[in-house]
Structure formats: C-alpha cells, structure tokens
Design a protein around this motif. Structure first.
Motif, short mmCIF file in Angstrom:
data_model
loop_
_atom_site.label_atom_id
_atom_site.label_comp_id
_atom_site.label_asym_id
_atom_site.label_seq_id
_atom_site.Cartn_x
_atom_site.Cartn_y
_atom_site.Cartn_z
N ASP A 37 0.82 -1.21 0.00
CA ASP A 37 0.00 0.00 0.00
C ASP A 37 0.86 1.26 0.00
O ASP A 37 0.53 2.25 -0.66
CB ASP A 37 -0.94 0.01 1.22
N LYS A 38 1.96 1.21 0.72
CA LYS A 38 2.83 2.39 0.79
C LYS A 38 3.64 2.56 -0.50
O LYS A 38 3.90 3.68 -0.92
CB LYS A 38 3.71 2.29 2.02
N VAL A 39 4.02 1.46 -1.11
CA VAL A 39 4.69 1.55 -2.41
C VAL A 39 3.72 2.11 -3.45
O VAL A 39 4.10 2.92 -4.29
CB VAL A 39 5.24 0.17 -2.85
N TYR A 40 2.47 1.69 -3.37
CA TYR A 40 1.46 2.22 -4.29
C TYR A 40 1.28 3.73 -4.08
O TYR A 40 1.11 4.47 -5.05
CB TYR A 40 0.13 1.49 -4.08
N GLN A 41 1.38 4.19 -2.84
CA GLN A 41 1.28 5.63 -2.57
C GLN A 41 2.44 6.38 -3.23
O GLN A 41 2.25 7.45 -3.80
CB GLN A 41 1.26 5.88 -1.07
N ILE A 42 3.64 5.81 -3.17
CA ILE A 42 4.78 6.44 -3.85
C ILE A 42 4.54 6.47 -5.35
O ILE A 42 4.83 7.47 -6.02
CB ILE A 42 6.10 5.71 -3.51
N LYS A 43 4.00 5.39 -5.88
CA LYS A 43 3.68 5.34 -7.31
C LYS A 43 2.69 6.44 -7.68
O LYS A 43 2.83 7.10 -8.72
CB LYS A 43 3.12 3.96 -7.65
N LEU A 44 1.70 6.66 -6.82
CA LEU A 44 0.72 7.73 -7.07
C LEU A 44 1.37 9.10 -7.01
O LEU A 44 1.03 10.00 -7.80
CB LEU A 44 -0.43 7.63 -6.07
N PHE A 45 2.30 9.29 -6.08
CA PHE A 45 3.03 10.57 -6.02
C PHE A 45 3.82 10.80 -7.31
O PHE A 45 3.85 11.91 -7.84
CB PHE A 45 3.99 10.60 -4.83
N ILE A 46 4.45 9.75 -7.81
CA ILE A 46 5.22 9.85 -9.05
C ILE A 46 4.31 10.27 -10.21
O ILE A 46 4.68 11.12 -11.02
CB ILE A 46 5.95 8.52 -9.35
N GLU A 47 3.13 9.69 -10.27
CA GLU A 47 2.19 10.04 -11.33
C GLU A 47 1.63 11.45 -11.13
O GLU A 47 1.45 12.20 -12.09
CB GLU A 47 1.06 9.03 -11.37
N GLU A 48 1.36 11.82 -9.87
CA GLU A 48 0.81 13.14 -9.60
C GLU A 48 1.78 14.25 -9.98
O GLU A 48 1.38 15.26 -10.56
CB GLU A 48 0.47 13.25 -8.11
N PHE A 49 3.05 14.06 -9.67
CA PHE A 49 4.04 15.09 -9.98
C PHE A 49 4.65 14.91 -11.36
O PHE A 49 5.58 15.64 -11.72
CB PHE A 49 5.12 15.12 -8.90
N LYS A 50 4.16 13.95 -12.13
CA LYS A 50 4.54 13.74 -13.53
C LYS A 50 6.06 13.59 -13.71
O LYS A 50 6.68 14.23 -14.55
CB LYS A 50 4.00 14.87 -14.39
#
Length: 118
Positions: A37-50
C-alpha cells in the motif's frame, strides 16, 4: 558537452531508474521488503508530480544544447515532488527504508543543478 547538460541528463536517467524501481517493487508485491500500500502511494506521487514527463523533457532539452532556464524550471518542479516523497518515506521509514538511497541520490543530483544565488 556542457557539464550542466551532463548533470541534467544524469538526473533524468536516475529519475527514470527510480520510476522503474518503484514500478517493479509494486508489481512484484514482495511483502517481506515493502508494504504494498505504501509503495502504491509512492507510485501515485510519481504520477501526480509527472516524474516521467519531467525526465523525458530533461533528456529532450539537454540532448544537444544546454537550456538553463527551462532546465531549472523542470528541476524545481521535480524538487517539489521529491520533497513530498521524501517526507512520506521518512514518516514510514520502517516499511520504505530501501527507497532512502535512491531518494538521497536524486536529491543530491537535483541540488547540484539548483541555481547559484549570489
């Protein structure tokens, strides 16, 4: 080749490497190493900040010629995102400590490209 161009290209390559590392860690879901779940959150941050777009743009604009103004703009955008991810990793250090080395490298590379304030 300009030294600043080389640093920008190296930063872009390391951003791409970080993206691939997070993606691979998320896909394999190794519960012994990471909380998925926490790795997925990092993945979402990567996508959010492009991050992928920032890395591609850094490589594109610094392929043949140094464009300092646009490079500094992209690095500033990257620094905003990496600060959020770094804070998240620090707050969840027990689950995400393996990301600290990559984050340290990315932060130092991006700081080497910061504008010199005089």
């Amino acid at each position: 080749m300009n030294f600043e161009m080389q640093k920008a290209n190296m930063l872009a390559e390391n951003i791409n490497g970080f993206i691939k590392y997070v993606q691979k860690s998320h896909d394999h879901k190794n519960l012994l190493r990471f909380n998925p779940d926490k790795v997925y959150q990092i993945k979402l941050f990567i996508e959010e900040f492009k991050f992928q777009i920032l890395a591609d743009e850094l490589l594109r604009i610094n392929k043949y010629d140094w464009d300092g103004k646009y490079t500094h703009y992209l690095v500033d955008r990257f620094n905003e995102g990496i600060a959020v991810i770094d804070e998240f990793v620090k707050n969840n250090y027990d689950d995400l400590f393996l990301f600290t080395a990559r984050l340290y490298t990315l932060k130092n590379l991006s700081q080497s490209l910061n504008r010199k304030v005089t």
